[in-house]
Design a protein around this motif. Structure first.
Motif, short mmCIF file in Angstrom:
data_model
loop_
_atom_site.label_atom_id
_atom_site.label_comp_id
_atom_site.label_asym_id
_atom_site.label_seq_id
_atom_site.Cartn_x
_atom_site.Cartn_y
_atom_site.Cartn_z
N PRO A 140 0.83 -1.21 0.00
CA PRO A 140 0.00 0.00 0.00
C PRO A 140 0.86 1.27 0.00
O PRO A 140 2.07 1.22 0.28
CB PRO A 140 -0.80 -0.11 1.31
CG PRO A 140 -0.77 -1.55 1.66
CD PRO A 140 0.54 -2.08 1.14
N ALA A 141 0.23 2.39 -0.29
CA ALA A 141 0.93 3.69 -0.32
C ALA A 141 1.62 3.96 1.02
O ALA A 141 1.11 3.58 2.08
CB ALA A 141 -0.06 4.80 -0.62
N VAL A 142 2.77 4.61 0.94
CA VAL A 142 3.50 4.96 2.15
C VAL A 142 2.82 6.12 2.88
O VAL A 142 2.04 6.87 2.29
CB VAL A 142 4.98 5.32 1.85
CG1 VAL A 142 5.72 4.13 1.30
CG2 VAL A 142 5.08 6.52 0.94
N ARG A 143 3.13 6.21 4.16
CA ARG A 143 2.63 7.30 5.00
C ARG A 143 3.76 7.70 5.94
O ARG A 143 4.70 6.93 6.14
CB ARG A 143 1.39 6.85 5.77
CG ARG A 143 1.66 5.70 6.73
CD ARG A 143 0.38 5.13 7.33
NE ARG A 143 0.67 4.13 8.32
CZ ARG A 143 1.04 2.88 8.08
NH1 ARG A 143 1.20 2.44 6.86
NH2 ARG A 143 1.27 2.03 9.06
N PRO A 144 3.69 8.90 6.53
CA PRO A 144 4.75 9.31 7.46
C PRO A 144 4.87 8.35 8.65
O PRO A 144 3.86 7.88 9.18
CB PRO A 144 4.31 10.69 7.92
CG PRO A 144 3.40 11.17 6.84
CD PRO A 144 2.70 9.95 6.31
N LYS A 145 6.09 8.07 9.05
CA LYS A 145 6.36 7.25 10.25
C LYS A 145 6.25 8.16 11.46
O LYS A 145 7.07 9.07 11.62
CB LYS A 145 7.77 6.63 10.14
CG LYS A 145 8.21 5.89 11.38
CD LYS A 145 7.88 4.44 11.24
CE LYS A 145 8.30 3.67 12.46
NZ LYS A 145 7.17 3.10 13.16
N GLN A 200 9.14 7.42 5.74
CA GLN A 200 7.85 6.93 5.27
C GLN A 200 7.81 5.42 5.52
O GLN A 200 8.83 4.75 5.42
CB GLN A 200 7.69 7.20 3.78
CG GLN A 200 7.79 8.66 3.41
CD GLN A 200 6.50 9.40 3.72
OE1 GLN A 200 5.44 9.03 3.26
NE2 GLN A 200 6.60 10.43 4.53
N GLU A 201 6.60 4.90 5.82
CA GLU A 201 6.44 3.48 6.05
C GLU A 201 5.15 3.00 5.40
O GLU A 201 4.28 3.80 5.07
CB GLU A 201 6.41 3.16 7.56
CG GLU A 201 5.17 3.66 8.26
CD GLU A 201 5.10 3.31 9.74
OE1 GLU A 201 5.89 2.49 10.23
OE2 GLU A 201 4.23 3.87 10.41
N THR A 202 5.04 1.69 5.25
CA THR A 202 3.82 1.07 4.78
C THR A 202 3.69 -0.30 5.43
O THR A 202 4.69 -0.93 5.77
CB THR A 202 3.77 0.94 3.24
OG1 THR A 202 2.50 0.38 2.86
CG2 THR A 202 4.89 0.08 2.71
N THR A 203 2.47 -0.73 5.62
CA THR A 203 2.18 -2.03 6.22
C THR A 203 1.12 -2.73 5.38
O THR A 203 0.14 -2.12 4.96
CB THR A 203 1.66 -1.87 7.66
OG1 THR A 203 2.63 -1.15 8.42
CG2 THR A 203 1.42 -3.22 8.32
N HIS A 204 1.34 -4.02 5.17
CA HIS A 204 0.37 -4.85 4.44
C HIS A 204 -0.01 -6.04 5.33
O HIS A 204 0.68 -7.06 5.33
CB HIS A 204 0.96 -5.34 3.13
CG HIS A 204 0.06 -6.23 2.34
ND1 HIS A 204 -1.12 -5.80 1.79
CD2 HIS A 204 0.18 -7.53 2.02
CE1 HIS A 204 -1.70 -6.80 1.16
NE2 HIS A 204 -0.93 -7.87 1.29
#
Length: 125
Positions: free
Chosen positions: A21-26, A34-38
């Motif tokens: 998924p799209a990254v977001r600020p950590k 930036q991080e992402t979790t699936h």
């Protein structure tokens, strides 16, 4: 009495190369990471989750309040330092276990992707 329903099998054919998924600020980053979790699977009681996480280079603090985490690094490198303690170097193939109550900092050297298993403690403790 019906037999309990078995959760579906979770499968990700290429975890190191899969689209996430799209990254977001950590939120705990001190360097604007930036991080992402699936998430791949969650137990019916919601206490266990398995998934893939990725974060770009930089530094962030972390705590494991109310949950245990075991992860295996798929790609990238990092140094993880326990608060007031030792540091470990992570690279592809490294496995790290952080029990509830763990506190420390991550310094990601190259974009890191890991498979994680999180077990939440009932009641958060």
């Amino acid at each position: 009495m019906d037999a309990p329903t078995v959760p579906p099998v979770a499968f990700l054919a290429d975890a190191p190369g899969a689209d996430l998924p799209a990254v977001r600020p950590k939120p705990t980053s001190t360097t604007g990471q930036q991080e992402t979790t699936h998430p791949l699977w969650r137990s019916p009681d919601g206490l266990v989750e398995v998934g893939v996480w990725e974060c770009d280079p930089g530094h962030f603090t972390a705590t494991r309040d109310g949950y245990d985490e075991v992860c295996q690094v798929l790609t990238g490198t990092a140094t993880v330092r326990t608060e007031g303690g030792d540091a470990v170097e992570l690279h592809p193939g490294s496995t790290l276990a952080m029990p509830a109550g763990w506190r420390g900092a991550w310094h990601i050297h190259s974009t890191l992707r890991k498979v994680y298993v999180v077990r939440t403690h009932p009641g958060g403790g």
